[in-house]
Write a protein that holds these residues in place. Structure first.
Motif, PDB file in Angstrom:
ATOM      1  N   GLY A   1       4.920   0.810  12.459  1.00  0.00           N
ATOM      2  CA  GLY A   1       3.769  -0.066  12.237  1.00  0.00           C
ATOM      3  C   GLY A   1       3.023   0.203  10.948  1.00  0.00           C
ATOM      4  O   GLY A   1       1.937  -0.336  10.737  1.00  0.00           O
ATOM      5  N   ARG A   2       3.580   1.024  10.097  1.00  0.00           N
ATOM      6  CA  ARG A   2       2.936   1.282   8.796  1.00  0.00           C
ATOM      7  C   ARG A   2       4.007   1.294   7.711  1.00  0.00           C
ATOM      8  O   ARG A   2       4.916   2.108   7.736  1.00  0.00           O
ATOM      9  N   TYR A   3       3.901   0.348   6.806  1.00  0.00           N
ATOM     10  CA  TYR A   3       4.909   0.187   5.763  1.00  0.00           C
ATOM     11  C   TYR A   3       4.238   0.154   4.395  1.00  0.00           C
ATOM     12  O   TYR A   3       3.024   0.050   4.296  1.00  0.00           O
TER      13      TYR A   3
ATOM     14  N   THR B   1      -4.440  -0.934  15.692  1.00  0.00           N
ATOM     15  CA  THR B   1      -5.269  -2.057  15.252  1.00  0.00           C
ATOM     16  C   THR B   1      -4.373  -3.138  14.664  1.00  0.00           C
ATOM     17  O   THR B   1      -3.627  -2.890  13.724  1.00  0.00           O
ATOM     18  N   ILE B   2      -4.474  -4.330  15.244  1.00  0.00           N
ATOM     19  CA  ILE B   2      -3.564  -5.382  14.787  1.00  0.00           C
ATOM     20  C   ILE B   2      -4.268  -6.470  13.993  1.00  0.00           C
ATOM     21  O   ILE B   2      -3.670  -7.105  13.148  1.00  0.00           O
TER      22      ILE B   2
ATOM     23  N   ARG C   1     -15.138  -0.230   9.201  1.00  0.00           N
ATOM     24  CA  ARG C   1     -14.045  -0.845   8.466  1.00  0.00           C
ATOM     25  C   ARG C   1     -13.852  -0.165   7.121  1.00  0.00           C
ATOM     26  O   ARG C   1     -14.771   0.317   6.500  1.00  0.00           O
TER      27      ARG C   1
ATOM     28  N   GLN D   1       0.758  -9.823   5.928  1.00  0.00           N
ATOM     29  CA  GLN D   1      -0.478 -10.189   6.629  1.00  0.00           C
ATOM     30  C   GLN D   1      -0.596 -11.700   6.736  1.00  0.00           C
ATOM     31  O   GLN D   1      -0.216 -12.432   5.825  1.00  0.00           O
TER      32      GLN D   1
ATOM     33  N   GLU E   1       1.432   4.257   1.344  1.00  0.00           N
ATOM     34  CA  GLU E   1       1.037   5.069   2.488  1.00  0.00           C
ATOM     35  C   GLU E   1       2.265   5.766   3.035  1.00  0.00           C
ATOM     36  O   GLU E   1       3.389   5.401   2.697  1.00  0.00           O
TER      37      GLU E   1
ATOM     38  N   ARG F   1       3.108  -5.157  13.043  1.00  0.00           N
ATOM     39  CA  ARG F   1       2.573  -4.585  14.298  1.00  0.00           C
ATOM     40  C   ARG F   1       2.647  -5.604  15.431  1.00  0.00           C
ATOM     41  O   ARG F   1       2.963  -5.249  16.571  1.00  0.00           O
TER      42      ARG F   1
ATOM     43  N   ARG G   1       0.852  -1.196   0.000  1.00  0.00           N
ATOM     44  CA  ARG G   1       0.000   0.000   0.000  1.00  0.00           C
ATOM     45  C   ARG G   1       0.886   1.244   0.000  1.00  0.00           C
ATOM     46  O   ARG G   1       1.842   1.328   0.776  1.00  0.00           O
TER      47      ARG G   1
ATOM     48  N   GLY H   1      -1.747  -7.783  10.902  1.00  0.00           N
ATOM     49  CA  GLY H   1      -0.509  -7.184  10.449  1.00  0.00           C
ATOM     50  C   GLY H   1       0.662  -7.732  11.252  1.00  0.00           C
ATOM     51  O   GLY H   1       0.786  -7.517  12.455  1.00  0.00           O
TER      52      GLY H   1
ATOM     53  N   LYS I   1     -10.559   9.410   9.226  1.00  0.00           N
ATOM     54  CA  LYS I   1      -9.527   9.685  10.233  1.00  0.00           C
ATOM     55  C   LYS I   1      -9.492  11.167  10.595  1.00  0.00           C
ATOM     56  O   LYS I   1      -8.956  11.544  11.639  1.00  0.00           O
TER      57      LYS I   1
HETATM   58  P1  ATP Z   1      -5.230   1.229   9.259  1.00  0.00           P
HETATM   59  O1  ATP Z   1      -6.488   1.855   9.722  1.00  0.00           O
HETATM   60  O2  ATP Z   1      -4.183   1.088  10.314  1.00  0.00           O
HETATM   61  O3  ATP Z   1      -4.706   1.837   7.977  1.00  0.00           O
HETATM   62  P2  ATP Z   1      -6.569  -0.755   7.716  1.00  0.00           P
HETATM   63  O4  ATP Z   1      -7.968  -0.701   8.149  1.00  0.00           O
HETATM   64  O5  ATP Z   1      -6.144  -0.086   6.466  1.00  0.00           O
HETATM   65  O6  ATP Z   1      -5.598  -0.286   8.900  1.00  0.00           O
HETATM   66  P3  ATP Z   1      -6.803  -3.561   7.049  1.00  0.00           P
HETATM   67  O7  ATP Z   1      -6.943  -3.340   5.606  1.00  0.00           O
HETATM   68  O8  ATP Z   1      -7.982  -3.934   7.831  1.00  0.00           O
HETATM   69  O9  ATP Z   1      -6.092  -2.280   7.696  1.00  0.00           O
HETATM   70  O10 ATP Z   1      -5.636  -4.633   7.278  1.00  0.00           O
HETATM   71  C1  ATP Z   1      -5.611  -5.508   8.409  1.00  0.00           C
HETATM   72  C2  ATP Z   1      -4.372  -5.300   9.239  1.00  0.00           C
HETATM   73  O11 ATP Z   1      -3.217  -5.210   8.434  1.00  0.00           O
HETATM   74  C3  ATP Z   1      -4.350  -4.009  10.019  1.00  0.00           C
HETATM   75  O12 ATP Z   1      -5.085  -4.120  11.194  1.00  0.00           O
HETATM   76  C4  ATP Z   1      -2.875  -3.841  10.290  1.00  0.00           C
HETATM   77  O13 ATP Z   1      -2.471  -4.644  11.379  1.00  0.00           O
HETATM   78  C5  ATP Z   1      -2.252  -4.348   9.038  1.00  0.00           C
HETATM   79  N1  ATP Z   1      -1.905  -3.242   8.132  1.00  0.00           N
HETATM   80  C6  ATP Z   1      -2.705  -2.542   7.295  1.00  0.00           C
HETATM   81  N2  ATP Z   1      -2.014  -1.615   6.615  1.00  0.00           N
HETATM   82  C7  ATP Z   1      -0.714  -1.735   7.024  1.00  0.00           C
HETATM   83  C8  ATP Z   1       0.518  -1.083   6.675  1.00  0.00           C
HETATM   84  N3  ATP Z   1       0.557  -0.134   5.756  1.00  0.00           N
HETATM   85  N4  ATP Z   1       1.638  -1.472   7.305  1.00  0.00           N
HETATM   86  C9  ATP Z   1       1.629  -2.453   8.233  1.00  0.00           C
HETATM   87  N5  ATP Z   1       0.525  -3.106   8.597  1.00  0.00           N
HETATM   88  C10 ATP Z   1      -0.647  -2.769   8.005  1.00  0.00           C
END
Ligand code: ATP
Ligand code: MG
Length: 419
Positions: free
Chosen positions: A119-121, A279-280, A255, A126, A114, A309, A112, A306, A209
């Motif tokens: 915790g965000r890459y 959120t994990i 969600r 997954q 981002e 995380r 993604r 994730g 957000k």
């Molecule tokens: P967030 O609100 O943190 O962006 P999300 O709702 O986009 O999360 P989901 O698509 O539900 O996340 O993905 C499930 C899980 O994958 C998340 O709870 C998180 O633990 C992990 N995850 C999502 N995006 C990332 C990211 N960019 N880097 C690391 N882990 C991620």
């Protein structure tokens, strides 16, 4: 010097052990639920995600890595795992009765675009679960039990809580969306995204957000549930409490992805150290997705976690999943003749599942023993002229310092017994 792309990681040494421990621990749990692995491609047609995750979602509208191949076809690096699995189910006709219920798990990288932070890459991993072909409240409850089993296995069960909500379905959903839209149009200071969402996908505003806090007084989704849905939600809540999970009903949880119906949830880490990355695990029921992607009417539920995380949380709490990273045996050959024998011996041992390291760097005896210690070798053997002559060898146990002489022909059996 060429560097890795922003938001990606090289995983080696201790980190790769952490990944292995975590994955193995969780996969073991998933196997106790009789799930089987599925692997799908890393890239897929862009349309797959546009039609499933939804055009107005952050994932599709902002976060996808998109590219054209040499024939001009539009692909994306997969941003999530559910849509590809549904695609695969339809393409391979896994909805045939003999495959159902289909109980799957997957492990792998997602992509993604981002802003990278703790915790965000941009490439992250997954582990996910999808169960297709069952629409039972007991299956919903079992999914919560699975969350409990996972968090217990990785020893974070006391540090997390579960946010639950139930998305209104069918006619009631339309009624709710009308009410919500009425509430939303009164604002004149919403973010640009929410202005679009009001018309295209009003539900999505609730987890914005930016505007999140303005919607505290929004109409409550659970007040619009049909009798049947209301009962089912209550049953899930009661069972969830029995399981022992810390549960919150979160009315504004919708969600980020479009395809959910019914139960949805997010497992959150309670300490604030991960900030908005707390959120994990997240998931829910998605009974319409298979149909929406031109498959049969097949109910489904699933979740994804994730891995990065989870690893941050394990590190922060100094949780060691206690997998054995030491080797069983370190061997040292003292001459080139001894090396020939050594090569034979260690091949036999390895063919029998014994983890062995040896030395090809011509280290001194002293530095070989140091290396054995570093590798947490449980035993050491030294092979020299005497061992060749007598065909006997001394196993030096590095833990209790015992020394056992065995015939070389008995070494495999001896090592297997001592494991
Ligand atoms: P967030 O609100 O943190 O962006 P999300 O709702 O986009 O999360 P989901 O698509 O539900 O996340 O993905 C499930 C899980 O994958 C998340 O709870 C998180 O633990 C992990 N995850 C999502 N995006 C990332 C990211 N960019 N880097 C690391 N882990 C991620
Ligand atoms: Mg996101």
């Amino acid at each position: 010097m060429i560097q890795k792309p922003r938001g990606t990681q090289d995983i080696f040494e201790i980190k790769s052990k952490q990944y292995n421990d975590l994955e193995n621990t969780i996969i073991n749990v998933l196997k106790t639920y009789n799930l089987n692995e599925i692997r799908t491609p890393i890239f897929e047609a862009k349309e797959l995600f546009v039609r499933s995750v939804g055009e107005t979602s952050d994932v599709v509208s902002k976060e996808m890595y998109e590219f054209f191949d040499k024939k001009g076809r539009e692909f994306v690096l997969r941003p999530e795992g559910t849509a590809p699995i549904v695609r695969s189910l339809i393409e391979n006709k896994l909805y045939a009765p003999e495959f159902l219920p289909l109980k799957l798990y997957y492990v792998g990288p997602m992509f993604r675009y981002e802003r990278p932070q703790t915790g965000r890459y941009r490439q992250f991993e997954q582990i996910g679960v999808e169960i297709l072909g069952v629409d039972s409240v007991y299956q919903d409850i079992e999914i919560l039990a699975m969350l409990d089993s996972i968090t217990k296995a990785i020893k974070i069960d006391t540090k997390v809580e579960l946010d639950l909500n139930y998305l209104v379905t069918g006619k009631q959903r339309e009624i709710y969306i009308k009410e919500l839209t009425k509430f939303l149009v009164d604002f004149d200071d919403l973010c640009d995204d929410c202005e679009v969402r009001i018309h295209k996908n009003p539900l999505r505003t609730l987890d914005c957000k930016i505007d999140f806090n303005k919607f505290k007084t929004a109409p409550k989704m659970t007040s619009f549930l049909s009798k049947e849905d209301e009962q089912r939600f209550q049953q899930i809540l009661e069972a969830g409490k029995k399981i022992g999970l810390k549960i919150n009903i979160n009315q504004r949880l919708v969600r980020g992805l479009d395809y959910y119906t019914g139960l949805i949830f997010e497992l959150k880490y309670l300490e604030s150290s991960l900030g908005s990355q707390s959120t994990i695990i997240a998931g829910g029921r998605y009974n319409n997705l298979v149909k929406d992607l031109d498959g049969p009417d097949l109910p489904a539920i699933g979740f994804a976690m994730g891995v990065e995380r989870l690893i941050l949380i394990l590190e922060e709490n100094q949780i060691n999943l206690n997998h054995d990273h030491g080797i069983d045996l370190y061997t040292i050959a003292l001459s080139s003749e001894a090396m020939i024998l050594n090569l034979e011996i260690i091949r036999d041992l390895r063919n029998n599942d014994i983890r062995v390291e040896t030395d090809y760097l011509n280290r001194s005896l002293k530095s070989n023993f140091k290396q054995a210690e570093k590798l947490q070798a449980k035993n050491v053997i030294v092979i020299g002229d005497n061992e060749i002559k007598t065909q006997k060898i001394v196993i030096k146990n590095q833990i209790n310092k015992a020394q056992t002489e065995v015939k070389i022909s008995d070494l495999v059996e001896e090592m297997k017994a001592g494991k």
